[in-house]
Design a protein around this motif. Structure first.
Motif, PDB file in Angstrom:
ATOM      1  N   HIS A   1       5.806  83.210 101.157  1.00  0.00           N
ATOM      2  CA  HIS A   1       5.713  81.969 101.923  1.00  0.00           C
ATOM      3  C   HIS A   1       7.042  81.211 101.890  1.00  0.00           C
ATOM      4  O   HIS A   1       7.513  80.831 100.810  1.00  0.00           O
ATOM      5  CB  HIS A   1       4.629  81.050 101.345  1.00  0.00           C
ATOM      6  CG  HIS A   1       3.270  81.671 101.323  1.00  0.00           C
ATOM      7  ND1 HIS A   1       2.546  81.901 102.479  1.00  0.00           N
ATOM      8  CD2 HIS A   1       2.502  82.119 100.299  1.00  0.00           C
ATOM      9  CE1 HIS A   1       1.383  82.455 102.149  1.00  0.00           C
ATOM     10  NE2 HIS A   1       1.334  82.610 100.843  1.00  0.00           N
TER      11      HIS A   1
ATOM     12  N   PHE B   1       3.318  75.934 100.789  1.00  0.00           N
ATOM     13  CA  PHE B   1       3.933  75.202  99.666  1.00  0.00           C
ATOM     14  C   PHE B   1       5.012  74.241 100.150  1.00  0.00           C
ATOM     15  O   PHE B   1       5.770  74.546 101.060  1.00  0.00           O
ATOM     16  CB  PHE B   1       4.568  76.195  98.684  1.00  0.00           C
ATOM     17  CG  PHE B   1       3.576  77.133  98.039  1.00  0.00           C
ATOM     18  CD1 PHE B   1       2.594  76.658  97.175  1.00  0.00           C
ATOM     19  CD2 PHE B   1       3.619  78.503  98.305  1.00  0.00           C
ATOM     20  CE1 PHE B   1       1.677  77.518  96.578  1.00  0.00           C
ATOM     21  CE2 PHE B   1       2.704  79.374  97.718  1.00  0.00           C
ATOM     22  CZ  PHE B   1       1.733  78.875  96.850  1.00  0.00           C
TER      23      PHE B   1
ATOM     24  N   ASN C   1      -1.664  74.952 100.587  1.00  0.00           N
ATOM     25  CA  ASN C   1      -2.195  75.148  99.239  1.00  0.00           C
ATOM     26  C   ASN C   1      -2.615  73.816  98.616  1.00  0.00           C
ATOM     27  O   ASN C   1      -2.038  72.763  98.901  1.00  0.00           O
ATOM     28  CB  ASN C   1      -1.145  75.830  98.343  1.00  0.00           C
ATOM     29  CG  ASN C   1      -1.793  76.458  97.126  1.00  0.00           C
ATOM     30  OD1 ASN C   1      -2.675  77.311  97.265  1.00  0.00           O
ATOM     31  ND2 ASN C   1      -1.413  76.020  95.938  1.00  0.00           N
TER      32      ASN C   1
ATOM     33  N   HIS D   1      -2.779  76.739 106.447  1.00  0.00           N
ATOM     34  CA  HIS D   1      -2.759  77.533 105.201  1.00  0.00           C
ATOM     35  C   HIS D   1      -2.027  76.722 104.133  1.00  0.00           C
ATOM     36  O   HIS D   1      -1.024  77.144 103.575  1.00  0.00           O
ATOM     37  CB  HIS D   1      -2.107  78.903 105.458  1.00  0.00           C
ATOM     38  CG  HIS D   1      -2.250  79.877 104.319  1.00  0.00           C
ATOM     39  ND1 HIS D   1      -1.398  79.897 103.248  1.00  0.00           N
ATOM     40  CD2 HIS D   1      -3.156  80.849 104.068  1.00  0.00           C
ATOM     41  CE1 HIS D   1      -1.756  80.855 102.406  1.00  0.00           C
ATOM     42  NE2 HIS D   1      -2.832  81.443 102.888  1.00  0.00           N
TER      43      HIS D   1
ATOM     44  N   ALA E   1      -4.965  77.094 102.029  1.00  0.00           N
ATOM     45  CA  ALA E   1      -4.586  78.425 101.540  1.00  0.00           C
ATOM     46  C   ALA E   1      -5.710  78.965 100.653  1.00  0.00           C
ATOM     47  O   ALA E   1      -6.775  78.346 100.514  1.00  0.00           O
ATOM     48  CB  ALA E   1      -3.276  78.333 100.766  1.00  0.00           C
ATOM     49  N   GLY E   2      -5.450  80.125 100.042  1.00  0.00           N
ATOM     50  CA  GLY E   2      -6.440  80.757  99.176  1.00  0.00           C
ATOM     51  C   GLY E   2      -6.917  79.796  98.091  1.00  0.00           C
ATOM     52  O   GLY E   2      -6.122  79.107  97.468  1.00  0.00           O
TER      53      GLY E   2
ATOM     54  N   ASP F   1      -7.238  86.868 101.240  1.00  0.00           N
ATOM     55  CA  ASP F   1      -7.611  85.673 102.017  1.00  0.00           C
ATOM     56  C   ASP F   1      -7.814  85.975 103.502  1.00  0.00           C
ATOM     57  O   ASP F   1      -8.505  85.243 104.198  1.00  0.00           O
ATOM     58  CB  ASP F   1      -6.508  84.607 101.977  1.00  0.00           C
ATOM     59  CG  ASP F   1      -6.215  84.138 100.589  1.00  0.00           C
ATOM     60  OD1 ASP F   1      -7.095  84.247  99.730  1.00  0.00           O
ATOM     61  OD2 ASP F   1      -5.090  83.660 100.381  1.00  0.00           O
TER      62      ASP F   1
ATOM     63  N   MET G   1       5.776  84.939  96.762  1.00  0.00           N
ATOM     64  CA  MET G   1       4.412  85.128  97.252  1.00  0.00           C
ATOM     65  C   MET G   1       4.356  85.295  98.773  1.00  0.00           C
ATOM     66  O   MET G   1       3.269  85.339  99.360  1.00  0.00           O
ATOM     67  CB  MET G   1       3.538  83.936  96.832  1.00  0.00           C
ATOM     68  CG  MET G   1       3.388  83.836  95.316  1.00  0.00           C
ATOM     69  SD  MET G   1       2.526  82.345  94.790  1.00  0.00           S
ATOM     70  CE  MET G   1       0.842  82.746  95.249  1.00  0.00           C
TER      71      MET G   1
HETATM   72  C1  MLT Z   1      -1.332  83.097  99.327  1.00  0.00           C
HETATM   73  O1  MLT Z   1      -1.451  83.392 100.511  1.00  0.00           O
HETATM   74  O2  MLT Z   1      -0.328  83.437  98.686  1.00  0.00           O
HETATM   75  C2  MLT Z   1      -2.430  82.337  98.667  1.00  0.00           C
HETATM   76  O3  MLT Z   1      -3.289  81.797  99.625  1.00  0.00           O
HETATM   77  C3  MLT Z   1      -1.904  81.270  97.792  1.00  0.00           C
HETATM   78  C4  MLT Z   1      -2.974  80.842  96.822  1.00  0.00           C
HETATM   79  O4  MLT Z   1      -3.997  81.510  96.675  1.00  0.00           O
HETATM   80  O5  MLT Z   1      -2.787  79.802  96.180  1.00  0.00           O
END
Ligand code: MLT
Ligand code: MN
Ligand code: ZN
Length: 310
Positions: free
Chosen positions: A251, A230, A278, A276, A10-11, A92, A249
């Protein structure tokens, strides 16, 4: 169709530069069994000469350089990448477009609202228009199948098609209130179903929710790469990294009530893979109970360099 995972985190990637969670620390000091991962990025190829990027990650330059199939063979042929499909306007998903800015004519598919968010509310992305011809934006309408690439030879039936599947999400925080008011929220986050002959691939690195019809799109696919961001809804709150839940968020968490692992997917046909992921997610530790639980539930866990041939 070839599907190549260039990045699976993920980001922030894994490890994330400013994070000292057990996963990130454990990876840095070698005390856990885990692989580093770059930020989520997938490339799809209907034939050896062409690759389509699904989103454009902040790590895109490094990901292209690490993948020989994506590099330029000769200046007369040009790069094998010319088309990008976007699933959202999240940072992202789009930051890597700026890595592609080197006077290269590109074609970008997105919903109309995602395109507006980028081109009208973020003037930086106008740099993509300086190529000759300038970037060509194509609109993805929801639930409609459209052709992306013609067959490799006349009369052949191997063209690549795409359908945008709404996933019940919302626009990123940076998007203006007026855009949020004027566009249907269904356009904010989509899954992409790519179809070539009788093979189907479903890509959704962010899954805020799966309704009946989007779940059907997963079930009829041969391969689904789905949101594994997550493990728990309150993962970032417990890690003291955010006040937001996974659902806040956008997810679905993997575990708990109405979570990804509890969704009634039809078992059998579809290979289901989490992407993706985290840096805080315990499934990244290959010796964790959570990693084992995901594998025992029939899921695979994406890693950088993973590839599928459909
Ligand atoms: C997201 O898509 O919410 C992010 O990738 C989560 C993150 O940056 O931890
Ligand atoms: Mn993300
Ligand atoms: Zn971390």
């Amino acid at each position: 169709m070839r599907v190549r995972v260039l990045g699976s985190a993920a980001g922030g990637g894994f490890p994330q530069w400013n994070c000292g969670c057990p996963n990130c620390s454990g990876l840095r000091n070698g005390s856990i069994k885990a692989r580093p991962r770059t930020q989520a990025q997938v490339a799809v190829s209907p034939d050896p000469s062409r690759w389509f990027l699904l989103n454009a990650s902040p790590d895109l330059r490094q990901q292209i350089l690490a993948t020989p199939e994506l590099s330029v063979i000769s200046s007369s042929l040009g790069p094998p990448i010319s088309t990008i499909l976007l699933t959202s306007a999240d940072v992202d998903s789009v930051l890597g477009l700026l890595h592609l800015r080197e006077f290269q004519p590109l074609r970008i598919y997105s919903t109309l609202s995602v395109r507006r968010a980028l081109t009208e509310e973020n003037s930086l992305f106008r740099i993509l228009s300086r190529s000759n011809p300038p970037v060509q934006w194509e609109t993805l309408s929801l639930d409609r199948i459209i052709p992306l690439a013609p067959p490799s030879s006349p009369g052949a039936k191997d063209g690549l098609f795409c359908k945008a599947v709404p996933l019940l999400g919302s626009f990123p925080d940076y998007v203006s209130d007026s855009l949020k008011r004027n566009f249907p929220p269904e356009e904010a986050v989509i899954g992409l179903q790519l179809v070539q002959k009788d093979k189907r691939f479903f890509y959704a690195p962010s899954v805020p929710g799966l309704g009946e019809s989007s779940q059907h799109s997963v079930d009829e696919s041969d391969l689904a790469l789905l949101d594994g961001t997550f493990w728990k809804d309150d993962e970032l709150i417990q890690a003291k990294r955010s006040r937001k839940t996974a659902r806040d968020m956008g997810h679905l968490p993997l575990w708990g009530e109405r979570s990804m692992l509890r969704l009634p997917f039809r078992l059998g046909k579809t290979k289901r893979v989490l992407i993706h992921i985290n840096n805080t997610n315990p499934i990244l530790n290959e010796e964790s109970a959570e990693h084992r639980a995901v594998r025992e539930a029939g899921w695979e866990i994406a890693y950088d360099g993973m590839e599928f041939n459909l």
